[in-house]
Design an enzyme around this catalytic site. Structure first.
Site, PDB file in Angstrom:
ATOM      1  N   LYS A 154      21.803  47.222  14.864  1.00  0.00           N
ATOM      2  CA  LYS A 154      22.150  45.825  15.172  1.00  0.00           C
ATOM      3  C   LYS A 154      23.653  45.605  15.225  1.00  0.00           C
ATOM      4  CE  LYS A 154      17.917  43.481  14.427  1.00  0.00           C
ATOM      5  NZ  LYS A 154      17.043  42.562  13.764  1.00  0.00           N
TER       6      LYS A 154
ATOM      7  N   LYS B 254      11.944  49.527  20.698  1.00  0.00           N
ATOM      8  CA  LYS B 254      10.826  48.690  20.253  1.00  0.00           C
ATOM      9  C   LYS B 254      10.900  47.311  20.909  1.00  0.00           C
ATOM     10  CE  LYS B 254      12.416  46.170  16.264  1.00  0.00           C
ATOM     11  NZ  LYS B 254      11.942  45.270  15.271  1.00  0.00           N
TER      12      LYS B 254
ATOM     13  N   LYS C 129      12.482  40.479  19.699  1.00  0.00           N
ATOM     14  CA  LYS C 129      12.799  39.104  20.102  1.00  0.00           C
ATOM     15  C   LYS C 129      14.176  39.014  20.720  1.00  0.00           C
ATOM     16  CE  LYS C 129      11.035  37.281  15.814  1.00  0.00           C
ATOM     17  NZ  LYS C 129      11.851  38.069  14.868  1.00  0.00           N
TER      18      LYS C 129
HETATM   19  N1  AQP Z   1       7.845  46.107  18.294  1.00  0.00           N
HETATM   20  C1  AQP Z   1       7.196  45.947  17.151  1.00  0.00           C
HETATM   21  N2  AQP Z   1       6.067  46.624  16.897  1.00  0.00           N
HETATM   22  C2  AQP Z   1       5.386  46.456  15.721  1.00  0.00           C
HETATM   23  N3  AQP Z   1       5.808  45.608  14.742  1.00  0.00           N
HETATM   24  C3  AQP Z   1       6.943  44.913  14.957  1.00  0.00           C
HETATM   25  N4  AQP Z   1       7.615  44.002  14.216  1.00  0.00           N
HETATM   26  C4  AQP Z   1       8.697  43.585  14.903  1.00  0.00           C
HETATM   27  N5  AQP Z   1       8.779  44.200  16.084  1.00  0.00           N
HETATM   28  C5  AQP Z   1       7.694  45.030  16.162  1.00  0.00           C
HETATM   29  C6  AQP Z   1       7.191  43.547  12.901  1.00  0.00           C
HETATM   30  O1  AQP Z   1       7.175  42.130  12.903  1.00  0.00           O
HETATM   31  C7  AQP Z   1       7.583  41.653  11.628  1.00  0.00           C
HETATM   32  C8  AQP Z   1       8.648  40.610  11.765  1.00  0.00           C
HETATM   33  O2  AQP Z   1       9.836  41.147  12.243  1.00  0.00           O
HETATM   34  P1  AQP Z   1      11.172  40.272  12.098  1.00  0.00           P
HETATM   35  O3  AQP Z   1      11.032  39.011  12.804  1.00  0.00           O
HETATM   36  O4  AQP Z   1      11.560  40.147  10.694  1.00  0.00           O
HETATM   37  O5  AQP Z   1      12.310  41.097  12.707  1.00  0.00           O
HETATM   38  P2  AQP Z   1      12.375  42.401  13.462  1.00  0.00           P
HETATM   39  O6  AQP Z   1      11.572  43.474  12.867  1.00  0.00           O
HETATM   40  O7  AQP Z   1      13.811  42.707  13.593  1.00  0.00           O
HETATM   41  O8  AQP Z   1      11.677  41.952  14.822  1.00  0.00           O
HETATM   42  P3  AQP Z   1      12.355  41.727  16.174  1.00  0.00           P
HETATM   43  O9  AQP Z   1      11.367  41.142  17.088  1.00  0.00           O
HETATM   44  O10 AQP Z   1      12.996  42.996  16.634  1.00  0.00           O
HETATM   45  O11 AQP Z   1      13.415  40.626  15.897  1.00  0.00           O
HETATM   46  P4  AQP Z   1      14.947  40.605  16.183  1.00  0.00           P
HETATM   47  O12 AQP Z   1      15.076  41.002  17.611  1.00  0.00           O
HETATM   48  O13 AQP Z   1      15.332  39.193  15.912  1.00  0.00           O
HETATM   49  O14 AQP Z   1      15.577  41.575  15.262  1.00  0.00           O
HETATM   50  C9  AQP Z   1       7.999  42.860  10.812  1.00  0.00           C
HETATM   51  O15 AQP Z   1       6.926  43.214   9.960  1.00  0.00           O
HETATM   52  C10 AQP Z   1       8.232  43.915  11.837  1.00  0.00           C
HETATM   53  O16 AQP Z   1       7.988  45.200  11.334  1.00  0.00           O
END
Ligand code: AQP
Length: 345
Positions: A114, A207, A210
């Site tokens: 990040k 992956k 968001k």
């Molecule tokens: N691609 C994914 N596949 C499976 N699980 C996923 N999770 C996120 N992306 C995937 C799971 O969703 C939960 C919440 O995640 P988060 O909102 O805390 O942040 P993150 O993991 O950083 O998800 P994002 O979508 O990638 O958000 P941003 O882009 O804002 O950083 C967690 O349990 C995560 O494992």
């Protein structure tokens, strides 16, 4: 003394929830409601680590709450609230900043990803994200944490922090009346299910996320049927068709991802999908995938839209959940203050 089983997990209100959040975490959360005491959080303080947007954050916090409810979380059964309304998270997070070692945080791959090349410009909050996450879990002395694969390393850090706290303060913990000298449990990650790592529709090595600048890379829980169909149709594939066996996925991350998504959404094995579609072209498979995705997610998106039309009702859910969360967290934090020597009156 064994700890009472308790589930904690959360998501950041940094945008629309997507298929990865749904398959990787939310579906498990819904299932665990019938077997465990569950606490589900919208981790709004974590969202601050990605930059400030006050109006956007308020909106996204309500949107994520609506998505939780629409996906099947029950605000009566589970505690649903936003993190910043329970100050014990921040208080314990600070104590854990003083327990965790710099070397431990230096190893966190999510921070490296990040922060990117300009590490010096990243916020201190982004660096300390995992210590606040440990506090989120341990302030409820939670024993189980259902998450996607990407959170495994952070969970291991939470376990290390719990263990170091228990070791460093053994004498004080015993004096506080915990006969076995253990105050925090070591929370178990629950990383199960057919899609613990859903990949981007545009790049099978990244992956689904968001914060990916391309909206075509993900299917949002709020996308309508046409948008879902368009994104699946535009999803990256290769010239070969669907293989008949799993070994045919070698070097074909995008193909493997789409088949994995189909399997997870229809609750069948990847092998069964390959039996049904092996040898076919992607165009036919994508049509079938769009149908199952629309069927499953369309209902959630529609219900989320309906709930979002009444923000006051969502705020009521969060207020009720916060009061119930505070009632659990406050006595834990009081013990922590006594154990580490912070006076309270
Ligand atoms: N691609 C994914 N596949 C499976 N699980 C996923 N999770 C996120 N992306 C995937 C799971 O969703 C939960 C919440 O995640 P988060 O909102 O805390 O942040 P993150 O993991 O950083 O998800 P994002 O979508 O990638 O958000 P941003 O882009 O804002 O950083 C967690 O349990 C995560 O494992």
């Amino acid at each position: 003394m064994p700890f009472k089983p308790r589930v904690f997990s959360g998501m950041q209100p940094t945008g629309n929830l997507h298929l990865g959040n749904y398959l990787g975490a939310l579906t498990r959360w819904v299932e665990m409601q019938s077997t465990h005491e569950c606490i589900y959080c919208i981790v709004d303080m974590h969202a601050l680590t990605q930059g400030f947007d006050p109006d956007g954050l308020r909106q996204a916090t309500r949107d994520v709450t609506a998505a939780y409810l629409a996906a099947g979380l029950d605000a009566k059964k589970s505690i649903i609230f936003n993190q910043s309304q329970v100050s014990a998270h921040a208080e314990l997070g600070w104590v854990f900043n003083c327990v965790a070692r710099l070397g431990w945080l230096d190893r966190m791959t999510q921070f490296k990803e990040k922060a990117g090349k300009d590490r010096e410009a990243a916020s201190v909050g982004l660096y300390a994200y995992p210590t606040l996450m440990a506090a989120d879990i341990l302030v409820y002395r939670a024993t189980h944490v259902p998450v996607g694969e990407d959170q495994k390393q952070h969970l291991e850090l939470s376990r290390d922090i719990a263990q170091k706290f228990n070791n460093d303060f053994k004498k004080e913990i015993l004096a506080a009346g915990f006969a076995d000298g253990i105050f925090f449990p070591q929370p178990d990650p629950v990383i199960t299910g057919p899609a613990t790592r859903v990949m981007s529709l545009r790049d099978g090595t990244k992956k689904m996320s968001k914060s990916d600048p391309s909206d075509l890379s993900r299917i949002n829980l709020t996308d309508d049927a046409d948008t879902i169909a368009k994104k699946i149709q535009k999803a990256k594939t290769d010239a070969d068709g669907i293989p008949s066996e799993k070994k045919g996925f070698e070097g074909r991350a995008e193909a493997e991802n789409l088949v994995g998504i189909y399997a997870a959404l229809t609750d069948i094995t990847v092998e069964s999908v390959l039996k049904d579609f092996g040898g076919q072209q992607f165009s036919a498979f994508k049509k079938a995938l769009a149908e199952v995705a629309t069927d499953k997610l369309g209902k959630i998106g529609g219900e989320a839209q309906r709930l979002m039309a009444d923000p006051a009702e969502i705020d009521k859910v969060l207020a009720d959940g916060s009061a119930r969360a505070r009632a659990i967290a406050k006595p834990v934090m009081d013990h922590v203050k006594d154990i580490v020597g912070l006076l309270r009156s």
